[in-house]
Motif scaffolding. Structure first.
Motif, PDB file in Angstrom:
ATOM      1  N   LYS A  13       0.845  -1.208   0.000  1.00 59.18           N
ATOM      2  CA  LYS A  13       0.000   0.000   0.000  1.00 59.18           C
ATOM      3  C   LYS A  13       0.876   1.251   0.000  1.00 59.18           C
ATOM      4  N   ASP A  50       2.320   1.720  -3.560  1.00 61.56           N
ATOM      5  CA  ASP A  50       1.270   2.099  -4.526  1.00 61.56           C
ATOM      6  C   ASP A  50       0.805   3.534  -4.301  1.00 61.56           C
ATOM      7  N   ILE A  51       0.531   3.853  -3.059  1.00 61.18           N
ATOM      8  CA  ILE A  51      -0.003   5.189  -2.767  1.00 61.18           C
ATOM      9  C   ILE A  51       1.098   6.242  -2.916  1.00 61.18           C
ATOM     10  N   ASN A  78       1.310   6.789  -6.636  1.00 61.77           N
ATOM     11  CA  ASN A  78       0.110   7.409  -7.206  1.00 61.77           C
ATOM     12  C   ASN A  78      -0.037   8.868  -6.766  1.00 61.77           C
ATOM     13  N   HIS A 134       0.397  10.489 -10.400  1.00 65.40           N
ATOM     14  CA  HIS A 134      -0.834  10.389 -11.179  1.00 65.40           C
ATOM     15  C   HIS A 134      -1.058  11.637 -12.013  1.00 65.40           C
ATOM     16  N   ALA A 164      -4.952   5.933   1.715  1.00 68.80           N
ATOM     17  CA  ALA A 164      -5.544   6.331   0.435  1.00 68.80           C
ATOM     18  C   ALA A 164      -4.680   7.426  -0.172  1.00 68.80           C
ATOM     19  N   SER A 165      -4.733   7.529  -1.482  1.00 68.27           N
ATOM     20  CA  SER A 165      -3.933   8.524  -2.187  1.00 68.27           C
ATOM     21  C   SER A 165      -4.516   9.925  -1.994  1.00 68.27           C
ATOM     22  N   ARG A 217      -4.662  12.100  -3.989  1.00 73.11           N
ATOM     23  CA  ARG A 217      -5.340  12.494  -5.229  1.00 73.11           C
ATOM     24  C   ARG A 217      -6.858  12.355  -5.139  1.00 73.11           C
ATOM     25  N   PHE A 218      -7.357  11.664  -4.100  1.00 72.75           N
ATOM     26  CA  PHE A 218      -8.815  11.534  -3.955  1.00 72.75           C
ATOM     27  C   PHE A 218      -9.476  12.800  -3.397  1.00 72.75           C
TER      28      PHE A 218
END
Lengths: 429, 429
Positions: free
Chosen positions: B250, B253-254, B257, B261, B380-381, B383-384
């Motif tokens: 995680k 990935d985060i 991203n 992203h 969580a990223s 970017r949300f």
């Protein structure tokens, strides 16, 4: 520190120091649990009860100086701290301790198609600056509300109360220490220099919001100079509109109560609007009540014709429609219908509180929706516009603003909502 | 009117006129029903689709002038209006029409011991001033959101888009007329004179809130000069903190991203904080990802030691911790633990969005509570942090402020709550 020989540069430095300390304390306060905050509130209440004689002595110093300076009687009354007033301060803190803690409440957590769960958490605003007149009870009240809502606060009370406010500040610090909280969570500005106000309202880096509690003159000055946002209350030009579908008894009861229950409060009716069709019936009945209190009625042409025999009758001038009398005076205007009443209200009101008296469902709903004021009522006295009557449990002030908070502002008004996201490793596609 | 020969006095008068008209239109808009507002939105969408060729022609005029004036390519891209962009504007309006109407919603109606029933009604703010760059799509987007939320708006777009904005303004007016709504509910400032902005932000009598959408320079100017409250977005210095209890996958990935992203968005990570105990494991894994995008890593001493072989390595300077790169650059810092991470964040962040990567429940909860930013996330990223991802359905902007609205601002951010009271003749005892 001594307060009389500080020059303006030192005042700036002093206020900056208070600001930095408040900002640091606010970070600590934001994460304090409910029990600890309540412990501090109760410890302050205990200290205030224990030190009642010392508080009275400090208050005597203030009163003597204020009398010597020629302060008027009404102001002296608000400055005076009786045993009863001291007990009320302590009870107020105990009441705040009993309120639910708004901080940390999470609401509306919803899963989104991306997999994250999003909602909002209620958090403190940070540092609240409160500027008020020479009323020592506000010092304790405001400190209590800021502690409970997890904020730090800088309190700037009227200079005539400086001795009493210093004594209270020490008791507040004692209570904070007792609960293991930072003393600098509540700081009383310990100078009577007015430059301190100028500094407080222009430090957005240290102060998140200013709550001014004082007369219109103070607020207007702050509006010109402040760069920190304010939750402000200007004045209360409140209206009651008696519709031609009104119940006469309700109209008379509310029309009398809204004006005569108390004259000096901001939710007191200052202008009565009456529908043309019901005016000949309702105005004489109302006059029978107003005459017992010698209320002066400043009437437009039509109302004056109906009330020609009223002993305290005067003609309204254009300025009357925008005057907050805070006295047994009422302006009275006849309007064609509800639409004309709403137009008058949206033009002249200070957007505080307005009430319609009607039994007509559609008009009641339209009035609620179309009147642009902080409180809009149907068949109730404007005097109910109050944090306690609304069930907020406490009130830091009343806001005429539209952003953030309208109307009575309780603990929640000292908080904000941030977004919280529960994820499971989600990334944005 | 012609726009080139207006002097500053006339600009003041012109803006005052717009303000008065907006205030009047806002009263009408506040009472419009949902179906009528949606009819206007759909009519504007239809007109935009129909007039696509004329819009493109107007846009060509703007583009030619901007090119001649030497506008840079990235700005030209945002100014350009393709067929696709025109269709997207129309679809945006249709999407706003499908959103629930926030206005008039009544919540929390509760009976009080006095007999009155008190709750809150959601109402429009009134007049919204929107100041933005040369992006014609914002004209339509902002107009749509203001119409749906029952507000009037004054739109001041970048002067390079003036021809296109004029054309769009006419289509908006056509749609408003079509639904029987006042044309002046949406007014586009029809002058490129910068004095118009100065006037717009200093008319609190006509404008209730300013929403600036533009670079930091614009916002800082407005902060110095505005007397109207703002819902403002300064910058996004967003952090991800990788805790030593993080799931490595995680974290990688985060961490990738959130940075890669998109580089130019305000919710992009600019600083990565890594717990000392996990840094030797996680940083090399992250570097394998970042190297594919040639991300420059500006590291503190400890991180640089771990990443010594990374090809795009640089040493971080103190200024890096407060820099919004908006580019493939990331500052990296090793911290002792979560407490140190939170301290760094609360000091350097722009209070936009921060995320913790951890599997530890207590730390996740503490991070959510203690980080003082508009969006705080777990696993969580960053970017949300976006109105659409959060389910607001639309976004007028993102707020770094604490009062009124924090984070992504949708329709609700353009509204306020007033108190409503249902009475039965109650008077205050």
């Amino acid at each position: 520190m001594t307060t009389t020989h500080i020059n303006t540069n030192s005042i700036q430095d002093y206020m900056q120091t208070l600001g930095k300390q408040a900002r640091a304390a606010s970070r600590a306060m934001a994460k304090v649990d409910t029990a600890t905050k309540n412990q501090a509130l109760l410890a302050i209440a205990t200290a205030i009860r224990r030190e009642a004689p010392a508080l009275r002595a400090a208050n005597q110093l203030d009163l003597a100086a204020a009398k010597a300076a020629g302060m008027e009687v009404a102001m002296l009354d608000r400055l005076a701290l009786s045993d009863r007033a001291i007990a009320t301060m302590a009870e107020g803190l105990e009441q705040i301790a009993r309120l639910s803690d708004p901080i940390g409440e999470i609401s509306n957590m919803k899963y989104r198609p991306s997999g994250i769960q999003v909602g909002q958490m209620r958090v403190p605003l940070g540092v609240i600056g409160i500027i008020y007149e020479a009323r020592p009870n506000v010092t304790v009240d405001a400190a209590g509300l800021c502690i409970k809502s997890g904020n730090a606060t800088i309190l700037r009370g009227g200079s005539e109360a400086i001795n009493c406010n210093r004594a209270l500040a020490n008791l507040v610090k004692e209570g904070l220490r007792n609960a293991g909280l930072p003393e600098q969570a509540v700081q009383v500005v310990d100078t009577t220099d007015r430059a301190a106000v100028g500094a407080l309202i222009t430090m957005p880096e240290y102060v998140d919001v200013i709550v001014p509690r004082g007369g219109k003159g103070l607020i207007e000055r702050l509006m010109r100079e402040a760069t920190v946002p304010m939750i402000k209350h200007l004045d209360g030009i409140c209206h009651v509109y008696i519709d031609d579908k009104a119940d006469l008894q309700k109209a008379v009861d509310i029309g009398f109560n809204a004006k005569c229950h108390r004259y000096g409060t901001c939710n007191t009716m200052e202008t009565l609007l009456v529908a043309e069709a019901i005016a000949p019936q309702v105005l004489p009945l109302l006059a029978e009540r107003y005459v017992t209190e010698k209320v002066e009625l400043r009437c437009d042409q039509q109302a004056a014709q109906i009330l020609h025999a009223y002993p305290h009758l005067a003609m309204a001038h254009e300025t009357d429609w925008s005057t907050e009398y805070l006295a047994p005076i009422l302006s009275v205007k006849i309007v064609a219908d509800m639409a004309a009443a709403i137009e008058h209200i949206n033009h002249f009101s200070s957007k505080h509180t307005e009430s319609i008296i009607t039994e007509d469902y559609s008009r009641a709903m339209a009035f609620l929706r179309e009147v642009d004021s902080a409180s809009v009522m149907v068949n109730a006295s404007t005097r109910f516009a109050d944090g306690f009557e609304y069930g907020l449990g406490a009130e830091i002030g009343i806001s005429n603003d539209k952003l953030h908070a309208r109307g009575p502002v309780g603990l929640e008004g000292l908080t904000s909502l941030k977004y919280v996201v529960f994820g499971h490793g989600e990334i944005r596609q």
